[in-house]
Design a protein around this motif. Structure first.
Motif, PDB file in Angstrom:
ATOM      1  N   ASP A 261       4.070   0.060 -10.606  1.00  0.00           N
ATOM      2  CA  ASP A 261       3.424   1.346 -10.312  1.00  0.00           C
ATOM      3  C   ASP A 261       4.485   2.393  -9.983  1.00  0.00           C
ATOM      4  OD1 ASP A 261       0.927   0.254 -10.613  1.00  0.00           O
ATOM      5  OD2 ASP A 261       0.487   0.101  -8.471  1.00  0.00           O
TER       6      ASP A 261
ATOM      7  N   LYS B 148      -8.132  10.652  -3.470  1.00  0.00           N
ATOM      8  CA  LYS B 148      -9.371  10.371  -4.195  1.00  0.00           C
ATOM      9  C   LYS B 148      -9.656   8.870  -4.209  1.00  0.00           C
ATOM     10  CE  LYS B 148      -9.906  12.208  -8.183  1.00  0.00           C
ATOM     11  NZ  LYS B 148      -9.504  12.537  -9.564  1.00  0.00           N
ATOM     12  N   ASP B 149      -8.696   8.108  -3.771  1.00  0.00           N
ATOM     13  CA  ASP B 149      -8.875   6.654  -3.761  1.00  0.00           C
ATOM     14  C   ASP B 149      -9.023   6.216  -2.300  1.00  0.00           C
ATOM     15  OD1 ASP B 149      -8.901   3.970  -4.322  1.00  0.00           O
ATOM     16  OD2 ASP B 149      -6.983   3.913  -5.349  1.00  0.00           O
ATOM     17  N   ARG B 150      -8.066   5.471  -1.790  1.00  0.00           N
ATOM     18  CA  ARG B 150      -8.168   4.983  -0.416  1.00  0.00           C
ATOM     19  C   ARG B 150      -7.088   5.563   0.469  1.00  0.00           C
ATOM     20  NH1 ARG B 150      -8.516  -1.291  -1.819  1.00  0.00           N
ATOM     21  NH2 ARG B 150      -8.182  -1.523   0.417  1.00  0.00           N
TER      22      ARG B 150
ATOM     23  N   VAL C 138      -3.920   9.958  -4.310  1.00  0.00           N
ATOM     24  CA  VAL C 138      -4.425   8.819  -3.519  1.00  0.00           C
ATOM     25  C   VAL C 138      -5.579   9.227  -2.603  1.00  0.00           C
ATOM     26  CG1 VAL C 138      -2.223   7.615  -3.595  1.00  0.00           C
ATOM     27  CG2 VAL C 138      -2.756   9.077  -1.618  1.00  0.00           C
TER      28      VAL C 138
ATOM     29  N   THR D 225       0.856  -1.191   0.000  1.00  0.00           N
ATOM     30  CA  THR D 225       0.000   0.000   0.000  1.00  0.00           C
ATOM     31  C   THR D 225       0.889   1.236   0.000  1.00  0.00           C
ATOM     32  OG1 THR D 225      -0.050   0.251   2.400  1.00  0.00           O
ATOM     33  CG2 THR D 225      -1.757  -1.166   1.414  1.00  0.00           C
TER      34      THR D 225
ATOM     35  N   ASP E 212      -2.542   9.502 -10.129  1.00  0.00           N
ATOM     36  CA  ASP E 212      -3.794   9.793  -9.424  1.00  0.00           C
ATOM     37  C   ASP E 212      -3.542  10.121  -7.954  1.00  0.00           C
ATOM     38  OD1 ASP E 212      -5.635   9.371 -11.544  1.00  0.00           O
ATOM     39  OD2 ASP E 212      -5.352   7.209 -11.330  1.00  0.00           O
TER      40      ASP E 212
ATOM     41  N   GLU F 249      -4.144   3.723   2.309  1.00  0.00           N
ATOM     42  CA  GLU F 249      -4.471   2.307   2.098  1.00  0.00           C
ATOM     43  C   GLU F 249      -4.550   1.958   0.609  1.00  0.00           C
ATOM     44  OE1 GLU F 249      -4.639   0.083   4.557  1.00  0.00           O
ATOM     45  OE2 GLU F 249      -4.056   1.771   5.828  1.00  0.00           O
ATOM     46  N   THR F 250      -4.331   2.922  -0.253  1.00  0.00           N
ATOM     47  CA  THR F 250      -4.368   2.657  -1.692  1.00  0.00           C
ATOM     48  C   THR F 250      -3.345   1.574  -2.051  1.00  0.00           C
ATOM     49  OG1 THR F 250      -5.011   4.941  -2.122  1.00  0.00           O
ATOM     50  CG2 THR F 250      -4.088   3.709  -3.976  1.00  0.00           C
TER      51      THR F 250
END
Lengths: 173, 90
Positions: free
Chosen positions: B79, B67-69, B65, B27, B63, B72-73
């Motif tokens: 990547d 906007k994601d988790r 993060v 993560t 992106d 915890e993304t």
């Protein structure tokens, strides 16, 4: 065309038609509404010292002229009042075309991949947003001035958030 | 798994002057913890008053993060993580 006017904090790369007033928040030939801008519009961020960004701007100018990149702006000097010690270039595009624009940037040596939407930027500058509050703190503003600035920000942003079907109109910079 | 982390000039003093580092984790949070272990200046910045993750924008493959988790993304091999000052996002 590179528009470098010393009285502006920013240096711009525009297509001549956009410099003459044509909208740049356009998708498939149609100007975007506020709602579309909030959903799709954004920018790739490139950080660096001004000489590096000057060189990159010159290399990207042909892509703006070819309308493969809608427009670009970058700092003339670092925004010290926000704690920055290098300049930021914003390479604007629609989210749906960001991979095409990233491919151009990567072909010119950009490696740090950071895309920020206009909505995210507006949220940073909303009343209570971290950048607006930091800006006012750095300027040492009194509480009344801060509240007036928050109120102004609220009004400016409400023109976008509260009028989703209206064509987006950028702020003067 | 290892991922590449790209660092702008203004943050390189936290990373010994490097513009790229490698971190291991599944993560974003694990990768940042790994970076902090190997780069004490970064660790110190994350833990100093007024510092921390709230002063940064973290991206996975471009992106944000948040906007994601958030931390915890998940990340996978191949990547890329980008770290920039929060102020650059404005």
């Amino acid at each position: 065309m590179i528009v470098d006017e010393p009285e502006s904090h920013f240096i711009f790369v525009w297509h001549p038609a956009i410099y003459d007033g044509e909208p740049y928040t356009v998708f498939d030939g149609k100007p975007m509404t506020n709602a579309q801008v909030l959903k799709y519009w954004g920018k790739w961020l490139v950080l660096g010292d001004k000489p590096r960004l000057d060189v990159l701007a010159a290399r990207l100018d042909p892509y703006v002229e070819a309308r493969r990149i809608p427009c670009i702006k970058y700092d003339r000097a670092p925004s010290k009042n926000l704690g920055m010690d290098e300049c930021v270039m914003m390479v604007y595009c629609d989210f749906r075309k960001r991979d095409e624009v990233w491919a151009i940037l990567a072909s010119h040596g950009v490696r740090l991949k950071a895309f920020v939407t206009e909505r995210e930027t507006m949220e940073l500058w909303m009343p209570g947003g971290p950048l607006l509050e930091r800006f006012m703190e750095e300027k040492g503003m009194d509480p009344a001035t801060r509240e007036a600035i928050r109120d102004d920000a609220r009004k400016r942003l409400s023109t976008v958030f509260d009028n989703p079907d209206v064509e987006f109109s950028p702020w003067a910079q | 798994m290892p991922v590449a982390v790209y660092i702008p000039g203004s943050l390189r003093n936290w990373f010994g002057g490097a513009d790229e580092a490698t971190a291991t984790g599944s993560t974003v949070g694990e990768c940042l913890a790994d970076l902090a272990r190997s780069h004490p200046s970064f660790d110190g910045r994350l833990n100093e008053p007024g510092g921390g993750i709230a002063t940064l924008l973290i991206f996975v493959n471009g992106d944000n993060v948040m906007k994601d988790r958030g931390l915890e993304t998940p990340v996978s091999e191949g990547d890329t993580i980008g770290i920039i000052p929060l102020a650059a996002g404005g």
